[in-house]
Motif scaffolding. Structure first.
Motif, PDB file in Angstrom:
ATOM      1  N   LEU A  38       6.990  60.657  -0.338  1.00 23.90           N
ATOM      2  CA  LEU A  38       5.552  60.421  -0.311  1.00 23.90           C
ATOM      3  C   LEU A  38       5.197  58.938  -0.172  1.00 23.90           C
ATOM      4  N   SER A  39       6.022  58.050  -0.723  1.00 23.50           N
ATOM      5  CA  SER A  39       5.695  56.624  -0.716  1.00 23.50           C
ATOM      6  C   SER A  39       5.623  56.018   0.689  1.00 23.50           C
ATOM      7  N   TRP A  40       6.180  56.684   1.701  1.00 25.21           N
ATOM      8  CA  TRP A  40       6.106  56.169   3.065  1.00 25.21           C
ATOM      9  C   TRP A  40       4.749  56.406   3.706  1.00 25.21           C
ATOM     10  N   PHE A  41       3.921  57.238   3.106  1.00 25.09           N
ATOM     11  CA  PHE A  41       2.677  57.674   3.749  1.00 25.09           C
ATOM     12  C   PHE A  41       1.446  57.086   3.064  1.00 25.09           C
ATOM     13  N   ASP A  42       1.274  55.791   3.194  1.00 26.45           N
ATOM     14  CA  ASP A  42       0.112  55.128   2.620  1.00 26.45           C
ATOM     15  C   ASP A  42      -0.954  55.001   3.700  1.00 26.45           C
ATOM     16  N   PRO A  43      -2.142  55.579   3.475  1.00 24.28           N
ATOM     17  CA  PRO A  43      -3.186  55.540   4.504  1.00 24.28           C
ATOM     18  C   PRO A  43      -3.688  54.130   4.825  1.00 24.28           C
ATOM     19  N   ARG A  44      -3.330  53.138   3.995  1.00 26.72           N
ATOM     20  CA  ARG A  44      -3.791  51.762   4.232  1.00 26.72           C
ATOM     21  C   ARG A  44      -2.967  51.027   5.286  1.00 26.72           C
ATOM     22  N   VAL A  45      -1.841  51.602   5.731  1.00 30.23           N
ATOM     23  CA  VAL A  45      -1.048  50.912   6.755  1.00 30.23           C
ATOM     24  C   VAL A  45      -1.843  50.819   8.046  1.00 30.23           C
ATOM     25  N   ASP A  46      -1.478  49.836   8.858  1.00 28.03           N
ATOM     26  CA  ASP A  46      -2.132  49.699  10.154  1.00 28.03           C
ATOM     27  C   ASP A  46      -1.551  50.664  11.172  1.00 28.03           C
ATOM     28  N   LEU A  47      -0.232  50.862  11.122  1.00 26.49           N
ATOM     29  CA  LEU A  47       0.456  51.800  12.010  1.00 26.49           C
ATOM     30  C   LEU A  47       1.609  52.448  11.263  1.00 26.49           C
ATOM     31  N   LEU A  48       1.837  53.704  11.571  1.00 26.35           N
ATOM     32  CA  LEU A  48       2.951  54.445  10.988  1.00 26.35           C
ATOM     33  C   LEU A  48       3.728  55.079  12.137  1.00 26.35           C
ATOM     34  N   PHE A  49       4.968  54.645  12.333  1.00 27.72           N
ATOM     35  CA  PHE A  49       5.825  55.222  13.373  1.00 27.72           C
ATOM     36  C   PHE A  49       6.676  56.315  12.739  1.00 27.72           C
ATOM     37  N   VAL A  50       6.641  57.504  13.313  1.00 25.61           N
ATOM     38  CA  VAL A  50       7.392  58.639  12.775  1.00 25.61           C
ATOM     39  C   VAL A  50       8.312  59.203  13.854  1.00 25.61           C
ATOM     40  N   PRO A  51       9.474  59.763  13.439  1.00 26.64           N
ATOM     41  CA  PRO A  51      10.462  60.207  14.423  1.00 26.64           C
ATOM     42  C   PRO A  51      10.339  61.652  14.882  1.00 26.64           C
ATOM     43  N   SER A  52       9.556  62.476  14.171  1.00 26.01           N
ATOM     44  CA  SER A  52       9.534  63.897  14.508  1.00 26.01           C
ATOM     45  C   SER A  52       8.171  64.510  14.217  1.00 26.01           C
ATOM     46  N   GLN A  53       7.939  65.676  14.811  1.00 31.42           N
ATOM     47  CA  GLN A  53       6.694  66.402  14.584  1.00 31.42           C
ATOM     48  C   GLN A  53       6.553  66.792  13.116  1.00 31.42           C
ATOM     49  N   GLU A  54       7.666  67.121  12.449  1.00 29.92           N
ATOM     50  CA  GLU A  54       7.620  67.484  11.028  1.00 29.92           C
ATOM     51  C   GLU A  54       7.095  66.328  10.190  1.00 29.92           C
ATOM     52  N   ILE A  55       7.572  65.119  10.478  1.00 29.95           N
ATOM     53  CA  ILE A  55       7.141  63.950   9.718  1.00 29.95           C
ATOM     54  C   ILE A  55       5.695  63.590  10.080  1.00 29.95           C
ATOM     55  N   TYR A  56       5.319  63.802  11.330  1.00 30.87           N
ATOM     56  CA  TYR A  56       3.934  63.588  11.754  1.00 30.87           C
ATOM     57  C   TYR A  56       2.998  64.466  10.913  1.00 30.87           C
ATOM     58  N   GLN A  57       3.343  65.747  10.785  1.00 27.74           N
ATOM     59  CA  GLN A  57       2.519  66.672  10.003  1.00 27.74           C
ATOM     60  C   GLN A  57       2.500  66.278   8.523  1.00 27.74           C
ATOM     61  N   LEU A  58       3.630  65.797   8.024  1.00 33.17           N
ATOM     62  CA  LEU A  58       3.704  65.349   6.633  1.00 33.17           C
ATOM     63  C   LEU A  58       2.787  64.148   6.404  1.00 33.17           C
ATOM     64  N   ALA A  59       2.744  63.234   7.358  1.00 33.52           N
ATOM     65  CA  ALA A  59       1.860  62.067   7.251  1.00 33.52           C
ATOM     66  C   ALA A  59       0.401  62.511   7.196  1.00 33.52           C
ATOM     67  N   ILE A  60       0.035  63.466   8.035  1.00 33.48           N
ATOM     68  CA  ILE A  60      -1.342  63.981   8.025  1.00 33.48           C
ATOM     69  C   ILE A  60      -1.637  64.634   6.681  1.00 33.48           C
ATOM     70  N   LYS A  61      -0.683  65.401   6.178  1.00 37.84           N
ATOM     71  CA  LYS A  61      -0.845  66.064   4.873  1.00 37.84           C
ATOM     72  C   LYS A  61      -1.091  65.044   3.763  1.00 37.84           C
ATOM     73  N   HIS A  62      -0.499  63.858   3.902  1.00 43.92           N
ATOM     74  CA  HIS A  62      -0.650  62.806   2.894  1.00 43.92           C
ATOM     75  C   HIS A  62      -1.766  61.822   3.264  1.00 43.92           C
ATOM     76  N   CYS A  63      -2.711  62.281   4.092  1.00 41.78           N
ATOM     77  CA  CYS A  63      -3.965  61.579   4.375  1.00 41.78           C
ATOM     78  C   CYS A  63      -3.846  60.317   5.229  1.00 41.78           C
ATOM     79  N   VAL A  64      -2.794  60.177   5.996  1.00 43.18           N
ATOM     80  CA  VAL A  64      -2.737  59.073   6.949  1.00 43.18           C
ATOM     81  C   VAL A  64      -3.566  59.493   8.155  1.00 43.18           C
ATOM     82  N   PRO A  65      -4.554  58.684   8.552  1.00 39.60           N
ATOM     83  CA  PRO A  65      -5.376  59.054   9.711  1.00 39.60           C
ATOM     84  C   PRO A  65      -4.531  59.211  10.978  1.00 39.60           C
ATOM     85  N   LYS A  66      -4.849  60.232  11.761  1.00 37.55           N
ATOM     86  CA  LYS A  66      -4.089  60.521  12.981  1.00 37.55           C
ATOM     87  C   LYS A  66      -4.015  59.317  13.913  1.00 37.55           C
ATOM     88  N   GLY A  67      -5.059  58.528  13.968  1.00 41.02           N
ATOM     89  CA  GLY A  67      -5.096  57.369  14.854  1.00 41.02           C
ATOM     90  C   GLY A  67      -4.104  56.276  14.481  1.00 41.02           C
TER      91      GLY A  67
END
Length: 148
Positions: A38-67
């Motif tokens: 969970l600690s990797w998914f802070d919505p305050r980051v400017d950009l979040l690079f993820v390696p897979s669709q699963e991690i992308y969905q996890l980031a959204i679940k943890h409130c990181v804006p899609k943009g």
């Protein structure tokens, strides 16, 4: 990572420069493929690079804006970009040095389990090994642990 963001915010609070004028972009690169802490998914980051669709969905679940999320795959060093960056005789020497049977075919399976726990790594390794036996070729390398 939230600790970096909190440290930067603390530094800006102690500064005479107004917080709005201190702009240090924070970018997170997640390299775990299937799950991540969970600690990797802070919505305050400017950009979040993820390696897979699963991690992308996890980031959204943890409130990181899609943009802010960039589905980019795993970052690889340039030496891995080409299919065969070394001479065949050097490749054979390295395979022998690593205890592998030298081969020109792409038949080595690398199974990696990270420090957060892979689960039943032995069962997965045995299943892959059985598949390789059924194919009549292939080599399995298993790497696991916490880089200790």
């Amino acid at each position: 990572h939230h600790l970096v963001i909190e440290a930067l915010e603390e530094i800006s609070r102690g500064s005479d420069v107004p917080r709005e004028e201190i702009r240090l972009p924070v970018v997170t690169v997640v390299t775990d493929l299937g799950s991540a802490h969970l600690s990797w998914f802070d919505p305050r980051v400017d950009l979040l690079f993820v390696p897979s669709q699963e991690i992308y969905q996890l980031a959204i679940k943890h409130c990181v804006p899609k943009g802010k999320i960039n589905l980019s795959g795993l970052p690889l060093r340039e030496g891995f970009w080409s299919a065969d960056p070394i001479r065949p005789e050097e490749k054979k020497r390295l395979q022998e040095q690593l205890g592998l049977r030298p081969t020109e075919r792409p038949e080595v399976v690398l199974l990696m389990g990270g420090g957060e726990g892979f689960g039943r790594l032995n069962d997965v390794a045995c299943a892959i090994g059985d598949t390789l036996i059924g194919l009549g070729y292939g080599q399995l390398v298993v790497v696991c642990g916490r880089n200790e």
